[in-house]
Scaffold this active site. Structure first.
Site, PDB file in Angstrom:
ATOM      1  N   TRP A 192      86.520 -27.434  61.542  1.00  0.00           N
ATOM      2  CA  TRP A 192      87.779 -27.498  60.773  1.00  0.00           C
ATOM      3  C   TRP A 192      87.542 -28.124  59.399  1.00  0.00           C
ATOM      4  O   TRP A 192      88.191 -27.748  58.425  1.00  0.00           O
ATOM      5  CB  TRP A 192      88.864 -28.250  61.557  1.00  0.00           C
ATOM      6  CG  TRP A 192      88.619 -29.727  61.753  1.00  0.00           C
ATOM      7  CD1 TRP A 192      87.921 -30.307  62.769  1.00  0.00           C
ATOM      8  CD2 TRP A 192      89.049 -30.807  60.904  1.00  0.00           C
ATOM      9  NE1 TRP A 192      87.899 -31.679  62.610  1.00  0.00           N
ATOM     10  CE2 TRP A 192      88.594 -32.008  61.477  1.00  0.00           C
ATOM     11  CE3 TRP A 192      89.792 -30.880  59.718  1.00  0.00           C
ATOM     12  CZ2 TRP A 192      88.831 -33.258  60.901  1.00  0.00           C
ATOM     13  CZ3 TRP A 192      90.043 -32.122  59.154  1.00  0.00           C
ATOM     14  CH2 TRP A 192      89.562 -33.299  59.747  1.00  0.00           C
ATOM     15  N   HIS A 222      84.879 -38.987  55.771  1.00  0.00           N
ATOM     16  CA  HIS A 222      86.231 -38.781  55.235  1.00  0.00           C
ATOM     17  C   HIS A 222      86.923 -40.128  55.118  1.00  0.00           C
ATOM     18  O   HIS A 222      86.574 -41.080  55.814  1.00  0.00           O
ATOM     19  CB  HIS A 222      87.028 -37.818  56.122  1.00  0.00           C
ATOM     20  CG  HIS A 222      87.121 -38.251  57.554  1.00  0.00           C
ATOM     21  ND1 HIS A 222      86.137 -37.969  58.486  1.00  0.00           N
ATOM     22  CD2 HIS A 222      88.049 -38.973  58.207  1.00  0.00           C
ATOM     23  CE1 HIS A 222      86.473 -38.484  59.644  1.00  0.00           C
ATOM     24  NE2 HIS A 222      87.630 -39.114  59.514  1.00  0.00           N
ATOM     25  N   HIS A 245      90.725 -42.178  54.882  1.00  0.00           N
ATOM     26  CA  HIS A 245      92.155 -42.080  55.194  1.00  0.00           C
ATOM     27  C   HIS A 245      92.969 -42.776  54.090  1.00  0.00           C
ATOM     28  O   HIS A 245      92.640 -43.907  53.708  1.00  0.00           O
ATOM     29  CB  HIS A 245      92.466 -42.774  56.525  1.00  0.00           C
ATOM     30  CG  HIS A 245      91.674 -42.222  57.682  1.00  0.00           C
ATOM     31  ND1 HIS A 245      92.256 -41.496  58.696  1.00  0.00           N
ATOM     32  CD2 HIS A 245      90.348 -42.292  57.986  1.00  0.00           C
ATOM     33  CE1 HIS A 245      91.318 -41.140  59.571  1.00  0.00           C
ATOM     34  NE2 HIS A 245      90.154 -41.616  59.162  1.00  0.00           N
TER      35      HIS A 245
END
Ligand code: GTA
Length: 336
Positions: free
Chosen positions: A174, A276, A278
């Site tokens: 994804w 990644h 947040h």
């Protein structure tokens, strides 16, 4: 829905699925896979009846306070997890809500009364997340379980954790779909295409973007060689500073939301091992924002400025669920 309508809906869904079967380039999808994949596609219409035949197997968790429920079940013989979540009531919908809803009295006592309010459908959405086909690991992830806090030295990471995550972590397909613009391309709010310090910033799929109270975005780096916080060294400081500065600027520009209202952090352990960051609203108690899992990006940058190998050598704590395979590995190595 009566049984005839239901059957028609099911037939319609199968036709639509068959029509859209070659959407995913280079992948041979079975009809059933395609049914599930519609959940993540950009085409809304064929997804409409995705859940009409959902067979519930178990409730993985639910919360009256958070107003959500995590359900394990099947969609056309494929394992699935469905997350249903009531969304906050928006201030800008109040006048329509008061004007167009039906009220049913529950009780009245002196100056006090309670009602059931039946709003029009557009004000009565339930945010729904579908994971299908779901793996056993997904089912475990969402199951409410006892958790344990672990302490992992740098050596533990290399000898226990790294081999474990290399053998069985969640797919990051994804993530690649986002980076390659095969999914969610229209949701990207900012991109820096630089291969070393670049990233893509987009709404996290936990945020429906309807209100700022639960604002949640993620910045996904273009580099594919950084799994998590553990891989970071002072070499990555320009990347991290770039994400912080440009991410905050983009959020201010798009949502008028200032950096002083943002909590910007990395998870350790993450669920998905592709670096990644947040970005959540400070006023939102986001899942995973507690001190046992969240590392503020500003602290990470400073730690690396002071000690280039900080995250290679430092002991890091994190919670693990009772049936997490990594917990067993730590037990086997007599580290618990
Ligand atoms: N835009 O396809 C995606 C996508 N996926 C598959 C994951 N994310 C995605 N975002 C987009 N498109 O914030 C997001 C996740 C998460 C981040 C990955 O990427 O929403 P992480 O690697 O640190 O993993 O972050 P993390 O935090 O464990 O993942 P996640 O899913 O947030 O789970 C943490 C807890 O949040 C869960 O145990 C559960 O309690 C709760 N939770 C998860 N999903 C939901 C949900 N949809 N609604 C409510 N609560 C949820």
């Amino acid at each position: 829905m009566d049984s005839n309508t239901k059957m028609a809906a099911s037939e319609k869904r199968k036709r639509e699925v068959a029509d859209g079967n070659n959407e995913t380039e280079g992948q041979e999808e079975t009809l059933k896979n395609a049914v599930c994949n519609k959940a993540g596609g950009n085409d809304d219409a064929p997804s409409e009846f995705l859940l009409s035949g959902f067979e519930t197997k178990a409730i993985l968790r639910d919360s009256a306070r958070e107003k959500n429920i995590f359900v394990h079940g099947k969609i056309d013989d494929q394992e699935a997890v469905v997350i249903l979540e009531k969304t906050p009531i928006r201030e800008d919908s109040l006048s329509e809500l008061f004007k167009n809803s039906r009220l049913k009295l529950e009780m009245r006592n002196d100056i006090y009364s309670t009602f059931h309010l039946h709003p029009p459908p557009q004000l009565n959405e339930i945010k729904t997340t579908v994971v299908c086909p779901a793996t056993e690991k997904h089912v475990k992830k969402y199951l409410l379980q006892e958790t344990f806090l672990l302490e992992e030295t740098g050596e533990d990471y290399r000898s226990i954790t790294l081999p474990f995550i290399q053998s069985q972590s969640f797919s990051v397909q994804w993530v690649y779909n986002i980076l390659e613009k095969k999914a969610e391309a229209d949701r990207i709010i900012y991109e820096d295409p630089d291969p070393d310090v670049g990233f893509v910033l987009l709404p996290d799929f936990k945020w429906d973007q309807k209100q700022h109270d639960d604002l949640y975005l993620i910045a996904i780096v273009h580099r594919k060689d950084i799994k998590s916080l553990r891989d970071l060294t002072s070499e990555h400081i320009p990347l991290l500073c770039n994400i912080r500065r440009r991410g905050e600027d983009a959020i201010l520009k798009r949502y008028g939301f200032p950096a002083t209202k943002l909590r910007v952090y990395l998870h350790y352990q993450p669920s998905y091992y592709h670096l990644h960051v947040h970005f959540t609203s400070l006023s939102y108690d986001a899942p995973g924002c507690g001190v046992e899992r969240a590392h503020l990006l500003s602290d990470v940058i400073q730690n690396l400025q002071n000690e280039p190998q900080y995250y290679h050598t430092r002991t890091l704590s994190f919670p693990l669920r009772a049936d997490d395979g990594l917990l067993s590995k730590f037990k086997d190595a007599a580290r618990l």
